[in-house]
Design an enzyme around this catalytic site. Structure first.
Site, short mmCIF file in Angstrom:
data_model
loop_
_atom_site.label_atom_id
_atom_site.label_comp_id
_atom_site.label_asym_id
_atom_site.label_seq_id
_atom_site.Cartn_x
_atom_site.Cartn_y
_atom_site.Cartn_z
N ARG A 1 47.06 41.82 68.49
CA ARG A 1 46.55 41.07 67.51
C ARG A 1 45.50 41.11 67.04
NH1 ARG A 1 42.27 40.91 70.45
NH2 ARG A 1 41.57 39.34 69.51
N GLY A 2 44.84 39.89 66.71
CA GLY A 2 43.47 40.31 65.83
C GLY A 2 43.76 40.10 63.96
N ARG B 1 53.75 35.75 62.52
CA ARG B 1 52.79 34.97 62.91
C ARG B 1 52.48 34.51 61.78
NH1 ARG B 1 48.77 37.30 66.92
NH2 ARG B 1 48.20 34.72 66.69
N GLN C 1 38.63 35.53 76.97
CA GLN C 1 38.93 37.40 75.40
C GLN C 1 37.46 37.65 75.70
OE1 GLN C 1 38.74 34.00 73.90
NE2 GLN C 1 40.68 34.18 72.36
N ASP D 1 35.23 32.68 61.96
CA ASP D 1 36.81 32.42 61.49
C ASP D 1 36.64 32.27 59.90
OD1 ASP D 1 37.23 32.36 64.95
OD2 ASP D 1 38.57 33.30 63.90
N ASN E 1 33.60 29.20 64.37
CA ASN E 1 34.13 31.07 65.19
C ASN E 1 34.27 30.40 66.57
OD1 ASN E 1 34.39 33.98 65.73
ND2 ASN E 1 31.92 33.33 67.07
N LYS E 2 34.59 30.93 67.32
CA LYS E 2 35.30 30.42 68.79
C LYS E 2 34.73 29.63 69.23
CE LYS E 2 38.31 32.27 70.51
NZ LYS E 2 39.21 31.57 69.61
#
Lengths: 347, 347
Positions: free
Chosen positions: A44-45, A85, A192, A233, A243-244
């Site tokens: 992932r990522g 994905r 995370q 992001d 971002n998150k």
């Protein structure tokens, strides 16, 4: 420890779904295993997904023993890997590069053709590693001595082909002995920080402490922190950063306490089509991530949930944006324009 | 629905350990059941613990049929009930009142003696209800029209003998039709917002939305919120407020966005022995509350955790402190001095 690695005709990768409780590596020469790993978040990522897909493409074509079957194999591998994905842009960029390489050497002898594909996948991986390394070096130079850093979410080796973005800055500073300690937000709702960043920092032997997201303010008030370092992001032309969720709050708090707020991200994160952050659509996550832990309900039935995946931090709250090309300081409009889109091949 | 209530010689209370999944009431005439309920957090929240202990004392003495056994029964009940939650000051205050009442009517006929004890327990309960009502009324008047409020932790009927503190303000504004919506922080690590506040607001029929703690900043940035209302664990002479961790961050964010930050708490929360917040000791919680969800580990083995139970918000970030006696505005030093300790009998 390498999270993903090409080893003698096979791909070896860490199954991230087992973290942090178990460190299980999978070694495979089957592209279906790779596709499944991407689908179930074992790989992932965004950058790491791209790298995994490139290696998966190599594995698929390695199986071909008859040159006449190459076009069909390319088609099959592309469909298989691109359907894993659907929103990961790096996945499509990596597959485009692999297909372009395949097209360029289609008439070469089969063994040479296969070697070119492997070289391209290794190049995608290597470029991402180099990008991480450059971000780490540029960013570490910004940190104060005896840096005590707050970070958010996961931005390290588990998400990229190298040392990561914000975590590359932290790892480089640790190597240079200018880092003293890292405080990591657990990063609700998906944890995370608690699950992945805590694991990575432990692997690197970096002294670190886990805390709930709302504890960072108190640390800053007590003067226990002298920098915030996060990833991104998406970054718009004026330096607004998506971002998150939780990043914007950290930026306001950093400003209030006079602490530098540093964003570390590759130039591929820059979106040259967006003037400012208000144009970034905000993805809403499924409320179940907040009302449940695993399958256990913690909030009452029927409660309404507001759960944006990320927030927007205006450029004026950010001290510096670090990319693989260097450091930009506020105001960001002119330095971002000078970056020119497409100059970097990084995923 | 009443969380705790005296009904025809018995005590009826809600078992909060089953919330929000089940609403189970326990009816008992046994003080041991009450003591156990306090110990296992079925009855929780400092004022509610005091009320529960007072009723438990009544139940214990109601069992006595021979006046000569009253002193021993008082002794036994005191030891039983005071050993349940050793740090809850309201528990000891309530038991002191019950013992003083018992001492005053020791020579009265047994039935009259028992009636006096019941009257005292009902008075403790009623005073707490009145305190909540007054806080609600004073606080609701401070909210803007069409108020959209952020609140943190649990400060309602599940913690007090009445409508609560911050939640009393919210409930009163809803009754006055000046409240539009409530956003509640889930309040990590113990999730009092997700588990308890969400349940209470649903019971009251107040439109509300649950979010992770780090989402509040984004709401404020988007202009979706026009007040923050929270409770307090302790308030010092200069108006510094100790409250559930996360409160200080909300206060900085409220200031940054020009949103009023309102603290609602009874005068019994004022600590006249402390000049400012730096003198308040910070309780550290067990790291397992952060690294585990229930018995399931989410963070890697051996990770260090920083988990203060509460933080300190300096008075200058607070717009108003609402008590049952009225509203105080910053600077708080003079209005707090005028309150005089001990003027209120509230728990």
């Amino acid at each position: 420890m390498r999270v993903i690695e090409w080893r003698e005709g096979s791909l070896r990768f860490l199954d991230q779904t087992r973290l942090p409780l178990e460190e299980i590596f999978v070694t495979t020469d089957d592209e279906y295993v790779v596709a499944d790993a991407i689908k179930r978040l074992a790989i992932r990522g965004a950058p790491l997904i791209g790298i995994g897909a490139a290696y998966g493409f190599v594995l698929a074509l390695n199986k071909v023993t008859d040159a006449s079957k190459v076009p069909a194999a390319i088609e099959r591998a592309s469909i298989l890997l691109s359907s894993t994905r659907p929103t990961a842009v790096n996945l499509f960029r990596a597959l485009e590069r692999m297909k372009a390489e395949a097209a360029a050497f289609m008439s070469a002898p089969l063994l040479e053709f296969k070697l070119h594909l492997l070289e391209e996948a290794l190049a995608i991986h290597r470029e991402d590693e180099a990008m991480c390394r450059a971000i780490g070096e540029h960013g570490a130079a910004l940190l104060p001595n005896a840096a005590v850093v707050v970070t958010h979410c996961n931005t390290g080796r588990l998400a990229t082909g190298g040392e990561g973005t914000a975590l590359a800055v932290i790892a480089k500073a640790w190597e240079l002995r200018t880092l003293k300690h890292v405080y990591m937000d657990e990063t609700r709702p998906l944890m995370q920080g608690a699950r992945l960043t805590a694991w990575e920092l432990k692997q690197l032997g970096i002294p670190s402490t886990l805390m709930t997201d709302s504890t960072a303010a108190f640390l800053m008030q007590r003067g226990l922190v002298n920098a915030v370092v996060v990833g991104a992001d998406r970054i718009t032309l004026n330096g607004d950063v998506a971002n998150k969720v939780g990043t914007y709050g950290l930026a306001v708090l950093a400003k209030h306490h006079g602490i530098p707020m540093i964003v570390a991200a590759p130039t591929s994160t820059l979106d040259f089509t967006l003037v400012n952050g208000s144009e970034i659509p905000i993805e809403q996550r499924n409320g179940k991530e907040v009302t449940h832990i695993g399958e256990t309900r913690i909030a009452p039935e029927g409660v309404e949930v507001y759960s944006p995946a990320f927030d927007i931090t205006p450029g004026e709250l950010i001290s510096a944006i670090v990319t693989e090309q260097g450091v930009m300081q506020y105001p960001f409009r002119d330095p971002i324009k000078r970056l020119r889109p497409g100059r970097s091949r990084a995923l």
